[in-house]
Each structure stands twice: as C-alpha cells, then as structure tokens.
Design an enzyme around this catalytic site. Structure first.
Site, PDB file in Angstrom:
ATOM      1  N   GLU A 208       0.881  -1.176   0.000  1.00 40.79           N
ATOM      2  CA  GLU A 208       0.000   0.000   0.000  1.00 40.79           C
ATOM      3  C   GLU A 208       0.912   1.217   0.000  1.00 40.79           C
ATOM      4  O   GLU A 208       1.404   1.634   1.050  1.00 40.79           O
ATOM      5  CB  GLU A 208      -0.902  -0.025   1.245  1.00 40.79           C
ATOM      6  CG  GLU A 208      -1.777  -1.266   1.371  1.00 40.79           C
ATOM      7  CD  GLU A 208      -2.967  -1.246   0.417  1.00 40.79           C
ATOM      8  OE1 GLU A 208      -3.276  -0.177  -0.141  1.00 40.79           O
ATOM      9  OE2 GLU A 208      -3.584  -2.309   0.231  1.00 40.79           O
ATOM     10  N   CYS A 242      -2.207   9.424   2.426  1.00 41.68           N
ATOM     11  CA  CYS A 242      -1.742   8.779   1.192  1.00 41.68           C
ATOM     12  C   CYS A 242      -2.630   9.111   0.003  1.00 41.68           C
ATOM     13  O   CYS A 242      -2.151   9.280  -1.107  1.00 41.68           O
ATOM     14  CB  CYS A 242      -1.672   7.274   1.380  1.00 41.68           C
ATOM     15  SG  CYS A 242      -3.218   6.559   1.945  1.00 41.68           S
TER      16      CYS A 242
END
Ligand code: NAD
Length: 461
Positions: A208, A242
């Site tokens: 991720e 993110c």
C-alpha cells in the site's frame, strides 16, 4: 523478533483450521480495545504529532476501523464457508468447492500518518481470515506505537497478535521473516525494499504505497462545493494522507475563480492555522523543512505561491498553500508532496489532462469534479488508478465494499471488505470425485472409444 515469529508459526501450523468463535473473539477484543482505550490512543497520536486533534484520530483512524470491524463481524460466517462452484459436464458427476483457509502468519508494517488505522485495520482483516499477526508500527510515532504494543500485549497472546517496535534496521529484519503474507503501508521507495526482502522467502506481499494522486476539475463543476471538498481532502492531517489530492488539473482560465473558492473553503474549515488544534502539525522538523524547501524552490524559479493563513514555525503548522506555474521538473511536481501544498496545473482539453496522468506512474487515487458525465466517463475509462472518488475526495477508502489499494508504483493488492479477507486467505480448490465417474475413458491405451469420446467433447467444448 524471531522467537515471536517462531511461536506464531508453530501455532498456525498446530491449529490450521481456526473456528469462527475464535476469530469473532479476536475481533471483539480489538473492538473492546478501541472502545476502552481510544481516548488514550488518540492522546498518544497527539503527542506524536505535537498538534493533532484527538477528534481527527476519532474520525480518520477509529471510524474507519469501526466500519471495517463491523463489516468483518457481519460477513465473517459467510466468507469463511466453503464456496460451491459449478462443475463442467465433462467432469460430472464430480463435485467441487473452494475451501477458504488461513494463510498462517501475516506481517503488517505500518506508516506514521494514520498510525492506528493502518496497523490495526490490516491486522483485524488478517485475524478475521484466521491468521496470526505481527505488527511493526512506525518508529516516527513512538508514543502511539508503544501504547499500541502495551495494549495489544494485554489483550492478546503473543502467538495471536504481537507488536515489534524499532527503526529501519528492525523493519528490514522484520520484512525478511518468512511470513505467509506481508502487508506493507508506506512509501514507494521503501516498498521496493520490502518487496525485495520478501521475495527471498517467496513471501507474497500487499504493498500500500503512495504517489501523486491527481484531482481533475471539469468546466461543468460547482466550484465552491469542489473547492471545499478538495480543501478538506488536502488539508486533513495537514496533507499527510496517502490518498490526499496531490495536485490539481484545472481548465485554463479558471485560476482566479478557483483561488478565490479555495481561499473561502480554507477560511471556513480553518479560520486560523497557527495554534488551531484542528489543523495538524507536520510530523517532524525534517518533514516541515522539506515541504518549505519544495515551495521555496519553485518560488525561486518563478512560480506564484499563495499562502492562505498564518502558519506556525514552532508548532510545525504549515499554512495551506497554492502554487501556480511550478516547473515540470521541480521536486514539487516530481515527488509525492505529503503536505498542505497544492500545485495547480492548467489544461486546455480533457485529452491533455488524460495525457498528463498517463505519462506518469499510476496514482493511488484520482478525483474528478463536475456534472458532465460524458467527460467523467472518458477520464475514468482512459486512466488507471488505485481508486476513484467522483465529486468528493478520500471517501472511497471508507466504503467497505470497495477494495482499497494501489496499482503499479502506488502498490499492489487491496484490502477492506471481502477483498481484504481473501487477501489473507488461501482459496483452496477441492474436487471430490464420484464413484460413478468415467475418467478412465481418457486413460491409455488410446483406442476407438477414446477417439469417439474426444470427438464428442471437441464438438461440445
Ligand atoms: P516509510 O516508507 O518511510 O515507512 C513505513 C514503514 O516502513 C515504517 O514502519 C518503517 O519503519 C518501515 N521501514 C523503513 N525501512 C524499511 C525497510 N528497509 N524494510 C522494511 N520496512 C522499512 O513511510 P512513512 O513515511 O511512514 O509513510 C508515508 C508514506 O506512506 C507516503 O508515501 C504515503 O503515501 C504512504 N502511505 C500509503 C498508504 C496507503 O494505504 N497506500 C497509507 C498511508 C501512507
């Protein structure tokens, strides 16, 4: 660390089938931990950042975690069951199903920006799938990492779920353990190292990662609404998210209107910056200095920088900033920003925006604002990204029926919902032969009967 791993490994091999009741109990203990110690954990995150409202942790870490836990608990029984599949005629009367089994021991390496959601979320999902889990939280959030370790130690056997703390050396050693699966959340640069370390053990990974997520505004936009949602997505946790919109692609000619709308949005969300407890600090002096240098570099090269509000040097609260006309080769346009700075790039035709996106690594998230659905569909069809929210930012991460993950340089593999459950599950195909089966028709010696059967099958298949 190795002893902890060995204990988990042995436990996972001694108890291959993990009953539903045990999985539920583990999820309930995780939920109880959040319910009982959520405030203390949020205070610890606040201590890590200097300024980070516990309410922000409540919404961005705990709300997402509660949604994830609720979804896992609700579907656990169905997701754990064997899945019957249809058997093709040429294999009948055999029966077949897919048996869902735990992989064994799962490693989770977490980043600092949402230190609770991004460690406990993958851990809960892996536990639901019946695995044992080791977590390595970030060394840059020492207060919350230490408290998390203590609380998990009190609520779980080390052979079920444990925490290993430490910096890059420990992290490298951790990534080198022969896990059955390793989920890493962090930067693309470190993700490469994790993938390399895991490859030595043939450990499958979920990465991720980060990157530059574009936000595209269409001329059909409601600018006030879009600016508010972009400001929220960009400034939540001071841009240290993110999936924050990294940069804006704006139709040429809308600069002044957007600047005005974004300014109004910032004013509404954060009337002040320095000393405002709702506006998070940049984590460390090093990160703060980096962000300032990204901006000063482009300013020195002629970009127009608009600072919205008064930041605080001592508190590391960096004011929301818009940048117009940054050079293409500047670090601001090359590196993931991870801060409250929004470069605005201009486009003439939608195809120019599409080309811009496709010329760069595939982003973790993409945002589009407007009402022209043909333009929206064109953009979605012509670009590939980890996920998309239309007419808002960030929200796709909160939808449990949407797998969350990146693509290409923004990562691989996804979790959340059933996608997450399956990420940590061996889907074992099982064929149960019938005593009436005529598989022997295909056995040698090959003669006329074989030819007749093959002739029939050739017509059917
Ligand atoms: P980072 O890559 O610097 O660190 C993440 C973790 O990796 C830390 O726990 C660290 O100790 C560990 N680590 C460091 N060196 C290692 C090594 N050699 N081997 C194994 N592990 C190692 O990331 P960060 O600064 O904590 O987080 C910011 C980055 O994370 C940004 O790029 C952001 O986009 C990304 N991110 C992605 C997601 C997502 O879900 N895709 C979520 C949050 C953050």
């Amino acid at each position: 660390m190795r002893a902890l791993f060995d204990a988990q490994f042995q436990a996972s091999r001694a108890q291959v089938s993990v009953p539903l009741a045990i999985r539920r109990d583990r999820l309930q203990r995780m939920r109880a931990l959040i319910n009982t110690h959520g405030d203390a954990l949020a205070q610890a995150v606040q201590a890590d950042f200097g300024v980070r409202s516990p309410r922000l942790t409540e919404v961005a870490d705990f709300l997402v975690l509660r949604a994830l836990l609720g979804d896992l608990e609700k579907h656990l029984s169905r997701w754990t069951k064997p899945q019957r599949v249809r058997t093709p005629l040429y294999l009948q009367p055999a029966r077949a199903h897919i048996q869902r089994q735990p992989l064994g021991v799962v490693g989770v390496i977490g980043p600092w920006n949402y230190p609770l959601q991004l460690t406990l979320g993958p851990a809960a999902t892996a536990l639901a799938a019946g695995n044992r889990v080791m977590i390595k939280p970030s060394e840059l959030t020492p207060h919350s990492s230490a408290l998390l370790a203590k609380l998990l130690h009190e609520s779980f056997e080390a052979s079920e779920l444990c925490v290993v703390q430490g910096g890059a050396d420990v992290a490298h050693e951790f990534a080198s353990l022969p896990f059955d699966h390793l989920l890493f959340t962090g930067s693309t640069a470190v993700g490469r190292k994790v993938a390399a370390a895991a490859a030595a053990n043939l450990t499958p990974t979920t990465l991720e990662l980060g990157g530059k997520s574009p936000c595209v505004i269409d001329r059909s936009v409601n600018l006030a609404d879009a600016a508010l949602k972009i400001a929220h997505g960009k400034l939540l946790n001071a841009g240290q998210t993110c999936i924050a919109p990294d940069y804006l692609l704006l139709p040429r000619g809308m600069e002044a209107a957007f600047e005005q709308a974004y300014g109004a949005a910032v004013q509404r969300l954060f009337p002040t910056i320095d000393g405002n407890p709702d506006y998070a600090a940049v984590l460390t002096d090093r990160h703060h200095a980096r962000l300032q240098s990204l901006v000063s570099e482009v300013e020195a090269r002629g970009a127009r920088v608009v600072t919205l509000g008064q930041g605080g040097e001592a508190t590391r609260q960096l004011a929301p900033t818009l940048v117009f006309g940054a050079p293409d080769d500047s670090r601001l346009l090359q590196e993931e920003i991870f801060g409250p700075v929004l470069p605005v790039l201009l486009y003439d035709k939608l195809s120019d925006a599409v080309s811009h996106i496709n010329a760069r690594p595939r982003p973790l998230a993409l945002y589009w604002f407007g009402t022209d659905t043909a333009a929206r569909d064109h953009l979605l069809q012509q670009t590939v990204s980890g996920g998309v929210t239309v007419n808002d930012t960030l929200m796709h991460i909160a939808h449990e029926n949407l797998p969350f993950g990146g693509v290409g340089e923004s990562g691989w593999g996804a979790y959340h919902g059933e996608a997450g459950f399956l990420r940590f599950t061996q889907q074992k195909p099982v064929l149960v032969q019938s005593r009436f089966a005529r598989g022997d028709l295909f056995y040698p010696p090959y003669g006329p009967l074989f030819d007749r059967v093959m002739g029939l099958l050739k017509r059917w298949l």
